[in-house]
Design a protein around this motif. Sequence first.
Motif, mmCIF file in Angstrom:
data_model
loop_
_atom_site.group_PDB
_atom_site.id
_atom_site.type_symbol
_atom_site.label_atom_id
_atom_site.label_comp_id
_atom_site.label_asym_id
_atom_site.label_seq_id
_atom_site.Cartn_x
_atom_site.Cartn_y
_atom_site.Cartn_z
ATOM 1 N N LYS A 28 2.655 -26.672 13.494
ATOM 2 C CA LYS A 28 1.536 -25.743 13.011
ATOM 3 C C LYS A 28 0.428 -25.581 14.260
ATOM 4 C CE LYS A 28 1.626 -26.999 8.326
ATOM 5 N NZ LYS A 28 1.083 -27.773 7.135
ATOM 6 N N GLN A 38 3.443 -22.770 10.663
ATOM 7 C CA GLN A 38 2.636 -22.063 9.956
ATOM 8 C C GLN A 38 2.502 -20.991 11.230
ATOM 9 O OE1 GLN A 38 -1.485 -23.740 10.144
ATOM 10 N NE2 GLN A 38 -1.441 -23.075 8.058
ATOM 11 N N SER A 49 5.189 -17.122 10.044
ATOM 12 C CA SER A 49 4.997 -18.174 9.205
ATOM 13 C C SER A 49 6.311 -18.734 8.465
ATOM 14 C CB SER A 49 4.153 -18.137 8.089
ATOM 15 O OG SER A 49 2.698 -18.025 8.769
ATOM 16 N N PRO A 105 -3.087 -17.462 8.344
ATOM 17 C CA PRO A 105 -2.503 -18.819 8.110
ATOM 18 C C PRO A 105 -2.204 -19.095 6.648
ATOM 19 C CG PRO A 105 -4.767 -18.622 9.159
ATOM 20 C CD PRO A 105 -4.448 -17.463 8.828
ATOM 21 N N GLU A 106 -2.460 -18.243 5.653
ATOM 22 C CA GLU A 106 -2.187 -18.787 4.474
ATOM 23 C C GLU A 106 -1.009 -17.686 4.136
ATOM 24 O OE1 GLU A 106 -6.292 -17.720 4.098
ATOM 25 O OE2 GLU A 106 -6.057 -19.714 5.098
ATOM 26 N N GLN A 122 3.745 -20.924 3.095
ATOM 27 C CA GLN A 122 4.291 -22.371 3.810
ATOM 28 C C GLN A 122 5.732 -22.157 3.532
ATOM 29 O OE1 GLN A 122 1.144 -25.235 2.058
ATOM 30 N NE2 GLN A 122 2.034 -26.144 3.842
#
Length: 356
Positions: A141, A174, A169, A8-9, A12
């Motif tokens: 997301k 995301q 992503s 998820p990180e 962005q």
Amino acid sequence: MIPKIKAPEVVQSIQWKDDHIRIIDQTYLPHREFFLDIFEVGRVWEAIRSLRIRGAPAIGIAAAYGVYLGVKDLPEDSLQPFHTDVEGICEYLATARPTAVNLSWALGKTVRLAREMENEPVAKVKEALLQLAMSIHEEDKRICADIGKIGQELIPEGAGILTHCNTGSLATGQFGTALSIIYHAHLGKKKIQVWVDETRPLLQGSRLTAWELEKTGVPHRLITDSMAAWVMKEKGVDLVVVGTDRVARNGDTANKIGTYGLAILANHHGIPFYVAAPVSSIDFQIASGKEIPIEERDAGEIRSVGNQQVAPAGTLVYNPAFDVTPHELITAFVTEKGIVRPDFSKNLEKIRPQQG
Ligand code: MRU
């Protein structure tokens, strides 16, 4: 050793910051992580057109913010010119790229909202357009996470998985679509091996997907597009999973050029072929893939690799950016509403939204 980060990180692709858009400019990857600040609608059009921001869901999100950038400084004293301008801006943004339906889907939502508010004060409509863009972004997301959770059930322990282009992503709010399935299998501690097609001409597989998988520690190997048949035959590919730019009502699916070939190869080898598709990528207005407009891009993308010329300067080129995979070659769609299997004409209809 470089510490790996959680999916998820990873990045962005697009952020809304201090009244403007910030994107990671994907044309610089993997060499440089360069963030580009965009303050006006013309620059949004250019960023979509030149693939600084790309991937079907991400361009829908960018366009929705783009409309707000286009209207935020317009005069607020009279309603009619404002509404004419909103519609003009949406028509203009829709011309940036023709194939991914998410672009016209997001712009359609924007136009409908503005029309519903045609008697409201302009300042209120502006604010509502910004809120709509933010909600499209946040919703994407959640949708991508749902696609990942639902789709990872299709991945057996120890699976070899082949994928094409970039569906991570970078291409969405995301997680991604096809790549979200892969991330969720990995986060669920399944042992997997991903085969990444490099995806000529613009190398979204090698530049972007390999970059995402490297950062997140998902085991993968890069191959050239021409190796896919041999890898399927010799290396134990258990499934193919790709994303999509537009799905017709009968299941015919447009995606990055090369996808159709992969579907034929998977069919020949008896390998399941899955398409990860948010409902926003399904175009319920069209009956079959014959109606999907296919973007043709500049000849220079084929005559060169990066800045290196690889063909005589005058060589005639055909450069379709997408192809259409006939529905017969698709095993199932993975959507946020669940897995959809044939008969697609009947079963896609069951997840058709009431509106939009
Ligand atoms: O030309 P691109 O890089 O925008 O093409 C992107 C693709 O074909 C993706 O597979 C598709 O948009 C799905 S992204 C979740």
